[in-house]
Structure formats: C-alpha cells, structure tokens
Design a protein around this motif. Structure first.
Motif, PDB file in Angstrom:
ATOM      1  N   LEU A   1       0.815  -1.221   0.000  1.00 14.09           N
ATOM      2  CA  LEU A   1       0.000   0.000   0.000  1.00 14.09           C
ATOM      3  C   LEU A   1       0.849   1.271   0.000  1.00 14.09           C
ATOM      4  CD1 LEU A   1      -2.971  -1.138   2.278  1.00 14.09           C
ATOM      5  CD2 LEU A   1      -3.120  -0.460  -0.121  1.00 14.09           C
ATOM      6  N   ILE A   2       2.006   1.241   0.653  1.00 15.81           N
ATOM      7  CA  ILE A   2       2.905   2.412   0.621  1.00 15.81           C
ATOM      8  C   ILE A   2       3.498   2.535  -0.787  1.00 15.81           C
ATOM      9  CG2 ILE A   2       5.079   3.379   1.511  1.00 15.81           C
ATOM     10  CD1 ILE A   2       2.959   3.602   3.626  1.00 15.81           C
ATOM     11  N   GLU A   3       3.842   1.396  -1.371  1.00 10.97           N
ATOM     12  CA  GLU A   3       4.438   1.396  -2.718  1.00 10.97           C
ATOM     13  C   GLU A   3       3.480   2.014  -3.750  1.00 10.97           C
ATOM     14  OE1 GLU A   3       5.594  -2.591  -3.921  1.00 10.97           O
ATOM     15  OE2 GLU A   3       5.369  -2.004  -6.021  1.00 10.97           O
ATOM     16  N   ILE A   4       2.214   1.568  -3.727  1.00 11.16           N
ATOM     17  CA  ILE A   4       1.282   2.114  -4.739  1.00 11.16           C
ATOM     18  C   ILE A   4       0.959   3.580  -4.447  1.00 11.16           C
ATOM     19  CG2 ILE A   4       0.311  -0.140  -5.363  1.00 11.16           C
ATOM     20  CD1 ILE A   4      -2.296   0.773  -3.905  1.00 11.16           C
ATOM     21  N   THR A   5       0.988   3.945  -3.162  1.00 17.40           N
ATOM     22  CA  THR A   5       0.720   5.348  -2.814  1.00 17.40           C
ATOM     23  C   THR A   5       1.806   6.240  -3.423  1.00 17.40           C
ATOM     24  OG1 THR A   5      -0.347   4.635  -0.776  1.00 17.40           O
ATOM     25  CG2 THR A   5       0.299   6.939  -0.890  1.00 17.40           C
ATOM     26  N   ALA A   6       3.062   5.802  -3.337  1.00 18.37           N
ATOM     27  CA  ALA A   6       4.164   6.574  -3.940  1.00 18.37           C
ATOM     28  C   ALA A   6       3.904   6.772  -5.432  1.00 18.37           C
ATOM     29  CB  ALA A   6       5.492   5.853  -3.707  1.00 18.37           C
ATOM     30  N   ASP A   7       3.465   5.731  -6.107  1.00 17.46           N
ATOM     31  CA  ASP A   7       3.169   5.821  -7.551  1.00 17.46           C
ATOM     32  C   ASP A   7       2.023   6.797  -7.833  1.00 17.46           C
ATOM     33  OD1 ASP A   7       5.024   3.925  -8.067  1.00 17.46           O
ATOM     34  OD2 ASP A   7       3.605   2.296  -8.492  1.00 17.46           O
ATOM     35  N   ILE A   8       0.992   6.722  -6.984  1.00 18.48           N
ATOM     36  CA  ILE A   8      -0.223   7.523  -7.216  1.00 18.48           C
ATOM     37  C   ILE A   8       0.103   9.018  -7.314  1.00 18.48           C
ATOM     38  CG2 ILE A   8      -2.359   8.302  -6.052  1.00 18.48           C
ATOM     39  CD1 ILE A   8      -2.737   5.282  -5.213  1.00 18.48           C
ATOM     40  N   PHE A   9       1.047   9.493  -6.491  1.00 14.53           N
ATOM     41  CA  PHE A   9       1.363  10.935  -6.508  1.00 14.53           C
ATOM     42  C   PHE A   9       1.913  11.400  -7.858  1.00 14.53           C
ATOM     43  CE2 PHE A   9       1.761  10.057  -1.840  1.00 14.53           C
ATOM     44  CZ  PHE A   9       0.653  10.820  -1.467  1.00 14.53           C
ATOM     45  N   LEU A  10       2.487  10.466  -8.625  1.00 15.58           N
ATOM     46  CA  LEU A  10       3.093  10.862  -9.899  1.00 15.58           C
ATOM     47  C   LEU A  10       2.131  10.778 -11.088  1.00 15.58           C
ATOM     48  CD1 LEU A  10       6.698   9.362  -9.869  1.00 15.58           C
ATOM     49  CD2 LEU A  10       5.914  11.633  -9.182  1.00 15.58           C
TER      50      LEU A  10
END
Ligand code: 6PG
Length: 470
Positions: free
Chosen positions: A232-241
């Motif tokens: 969930l932290i990994e996909i959150t990092a992606d979402i911001f971009l």
C-alpha cells in the motif's frame, strides 16, 4: 468423449476469474472457464499464454462435462444471491465428491450455510479468500482457504502453484474450519481499510507542511525502502506521480473525495462487535468512508466552522519523521486489532484458525502485505496462542520507538484541526490496552447505582450490589 478433459473450471470470467484461470494455465494446468458473456470467454482465450490449455465456454453444463472427476471448480461472482444462484444451477450437474470453491468476498455466515447445504448432497464446498487484485490474480495472489480439509487436499497442489511465494514458501495454507477462509479474508479487508485510512491521514498531515505531489512521492518512496515497506505504501508513492490525461493536473488532485466500499470493512466491524473484540481503528476507517460521502454537508460545515488558528511550525524533515512514526504505529495497531479478532473468532466460532499460518499467507500477494508481517511471523512462531500481537517483546520495541512521535503528531493534529481519526483512535486504543487499572470501575458503579447490575470487588470474590446514595 474424445474431447480433452480439464483440470479446473472457473465460473465468472471477470477480471479476477480470468486472471486466476490464466495463472493456473501458466502453471501447467488445463483450464476451462464459463461465462454467459461471449466477449469474456473470447477475452480469456485470447489472453492465454501460447502453449497453455485454456478454453472458454458459454454453457455451464458444457464446462462441467469437460472437467476431470472429481471436478474442481471455482466461482468468482459477486457476493450474495449470485453465489446461491450459481450453486443451484450447478447442483444437477455435479456428482458426489466434486469440489466447489467460492473465491469471492462472501460473508462467512453465507459460506457456513452453503457448506452444510452442499455437504448434505455429498459435494465439498469451500470458501476461499483471494487477495491481490487483477495483477496478483495473474502473477501470484495470497490465498486463504477454509472449510473441508479433505477438499483442500484435492486443490492444494493447484493453489500452491498459483499463489505468491515468499522465501520459496507459497502464500496459501489451510486456515481453518467451515467459513474460516472467508472470515480471514474479511479481517484482511478490515485491516486493508484501516491501513488505507491511516495512509490518507499521513498524506493530509504532510500536505499541511506544504509538500507537493512530487515531494510526497519521494517521501513515500523512501518510506517504502524502510520499515514501512508494503504494497500500500508502494502504490501510494506511484499515485502521486500519475498525470491526468484530461487536464494538466495530477490525477489524485481531480479525484472526488467520496470513498466507495463494497462492505467487507463494515462486516469486519459488525462481526467484531458480535464476538466481541475491539477493532476501533477498523471501525474508524469504515466511519470515515461514510463521512466522506457527506460532501454537501461538509461543504456547509466548512463554511460554518473556522479552522483553529494554530499553525504547524515544526521543521519539515522533523515533521516527516514524526508522521512516519505515527503511521508505523497506527499500522502496527491495525494488524494487532485484526489479529486479535482472528484469535477470538478462532475460539468463539470454533474455526480453529492457525494464526501463524494466516500471517505467513499475508506476507506475499495480498493488499496488506508488508515487511511487518515477517516480525509477526516470528512472534507467532514463539507464541502461536498470543491473544494480541502487542504482547510480543519485539513488537513492543517497535511501538516504543514510535510512540513519542505519535503523541506529538496526534497533539499537532488536534491543535491544527486536522482530521486524523485513525491515528488518534490507534493511540487511544493503545493507551487503554496498556492501562492496568482503567476508570471503568466508575462505569460499574454507575450501572449498579441506576440498574442494580452488580459489580465485582478487587479484594473479595463474588458479585455485589449497593443501595447507592443512602
Ligand atoms: C483484495 C481486495 C479486494 C477488493 C476489496 C475492495 O484483497 O484483493 O481486498 O477484495 O479490492 O474488496 O473493497 P472495497 O471496495 O470495499 O474498498
């Protein structure tokens, strides 16, 4: 019949059904899928890897006829009546000894009922939780089977082959009697709601310090390389971009804040109340999705009530570390509540859920996978009957290292009027849990005062009643 015989059948070729079936085919099993929608059967066959045996049919009876005996088949259809409808249409087509799996997010009480109903007909019915979304289904989901042990043995090689692997170990294991598979998946989803809520609060708290999407991406990317490492932290990092293709904005900034839900988080809260077991962070996460839907009222309330004058004046790097610790703390508490629920359900509902196995299964493939689960795996190895993970010494050390910053973040959020109910609830739960003598002696006195409900004393055993105020 000269036609080939298939190892496994799937009913419902939506994204999950199709990808799971293709995953099986990729592991050498011959598979067949049924869906009334011919675009879906076509999509199944065209997505198959060259050299694999994959067939799509639009008649349920055709699929059932082509399966090797005893038949092994799964349905992935919406929870509720559709599952019962599929069962009814299958019954006349099946024989004793066949294994039917419900791989959707059914409520465990429905699964219990179906297990009994089909057992009377000599058919094995299993409720299996599958987590990992579209990609996970194709490349390696986390699989949570429960129910008939004999039936599990028949499908075990397939499930082990298609599941995610961690350190070479498959992320699937027998997780208990009757409805246990769906129960474990329900609690998985409760924890999923809880962690998602906490992450959204961390996002709000960091935005308060002025971080833009690029900076948020960097923070979450760095966090994902440390002790917060998780899907969930990994996909959150992606979402911001992610860019919006309709405007020049980041997609996140144009997404409405009304959150949807399909009900599994709510079920976790409801069933926790039934047991009872306290899962307040999960309850909070469910409630916050509900509040998110009150958009019109929130707009009015925002105009009516001013934000507090207090401003955040902590240096940004310090604040990022404090929010990191508060999030880490909140996530530990979320798992603790979910796992305590499984511990209690295992006993109260006679499900015999092996907690060490459940935690191992969650280490890979599923939405709540994280490095923290490795610490939990070790904790349960040492004490399989641990009622709450917070009683483990290694977890206690993690909590201790995050607690001071958590308190700072909660205080700051309260001062600045930032809604951070998940983190606040996690802290409140922890403070209650670690309190040797709670103020609930007063609640007992009040109950006895107005309702003669009696109370126990700390010095003499037995139940007592006092005629208060005389
Ligand atoms: C999973 C997910 C999956 C689904 C949730 C979403 O483990 O793969 O949990 O089952 O994404 O059901 O639930 P909501 O729509 O209620 O958020």
């Amino acid at each position: 019949m000269a036609q080939s015989v298939f190892d496994f059948g799937m009913i419902g070729l939506g994204v999950m059904g199709r990808n799971l079936l293709l995953n099986m085919a990729d592991h050498g099993f011959s598979v067949i899928g049924f869906d009334k929608d011919s675009t879906k059967t076509g999509a199944l066959e065209s997505a198959a890897t060259a050299g694999t045996t994959v067939k799509g049919v639009a008649e349920l009876a055709t699929m059932v006829q082509l399966l090797e005996r005893p038949r092994k088949l799964m349905m992935l259809v919406p929870a509720g009546q559709p599952v019962d409808d599929v069962i009814e249409s299958l019954i006349p087509l099946l024989e004793k000894g066949d294994v039917v799996i419900d791989g959707g997010n059914s409520h465990y009480t429905d699964t219990l009922r179906r297990v009994k109903y089909l057992r009377e007909k000599g058919i094995h019915f299993m409720g299996i939780g599958v987590s990992g979304g579209e990609k996970g289904a194709r490349t390696g989901p986390s699989i949570m089977p429960g129910g008939d042990k004999e039936a599990y043995e028949k499908v075990k090689p397939m499930l082990e082959a298609i599941s995610a692997k961690v350190n070479g170990e498959p992320c699937v294991a027998y997780l208990g009697r009757e409805g246990a598979g769906h129960y474990v998946k329900m609690v998985h989803n409760g924890i999923e709601y809880s962690i998602m809520q906490l992450i959204s609060e961390a996002y709000a708290l960091l935005k308060q310090a002025g971080l833009d999407n690029d900076q948020l991406h960097k923070v979450f990317k760095t966090w994902n390389e440390g002790d917060l490492q998780s899907f969930l932290i990994e996909i959150t990092a992606d979402i911001f971009l992610q860019k919006d293709d309709k405007t020049s904005a980041r997609l996140l900034d144009v997404i409405s804040d009304k959150a949807g839900s399909k009900g599994t988080g709510k079920w976790t809260s409801q069933d926790a109340m039934e047991l009872p077991v306290a899962v307040p962070v999960i309850d909070t996460a469910v409630a916050l999705r509900t509040i998110s839907a009150y958009k019109d009222e929130r707009v009015q309330a925002a105009a009516l009530y001013k934000s507090p004058a207090a401003q955040l004046n902590t240096p940004v790097d310090t604040w990022i570390q404090q929010v990191h610790d508060a999030l880490h703390f909140g996530i530990i508490i979320s798992y603790a509540q979910g796992l305590a629920m499984l511990h209690q359900a295992s006993k109260e509902l006679q499900m015999e859920i092996p907690l060490p196995e459940a935690v191992k299964v969650w280490r890979g493939g599923c939405i709540i996978r994280s490095t923290l689960l490795e610490v939990y795996t070790q904790a349960y190895k040492a004490a399989p009957e641990l009622p709450n993970i917070l009683l483990d010494k290694n977890i206690a050390a993690l909590v201790e290292s995050a607690i001071t910053n958590t308190r700072t973040v909660v205080a700051q959020a309260a001062q600045t009027g930032t809604a951070a109910a998940g983190i606040m609830s996690a802290l409140a739960y922890f403070d209650a849990y670690r309190t040797e003598r709670m103020p609930t002696n007063l609640v007992q006195a009040q109950r006895d005062y107005f309702g003669a409900h009696t109370y126990q004393r700390i010095d003499v055993p037995g139940s007592f009643h006092t005629v208060w105020g005389e």
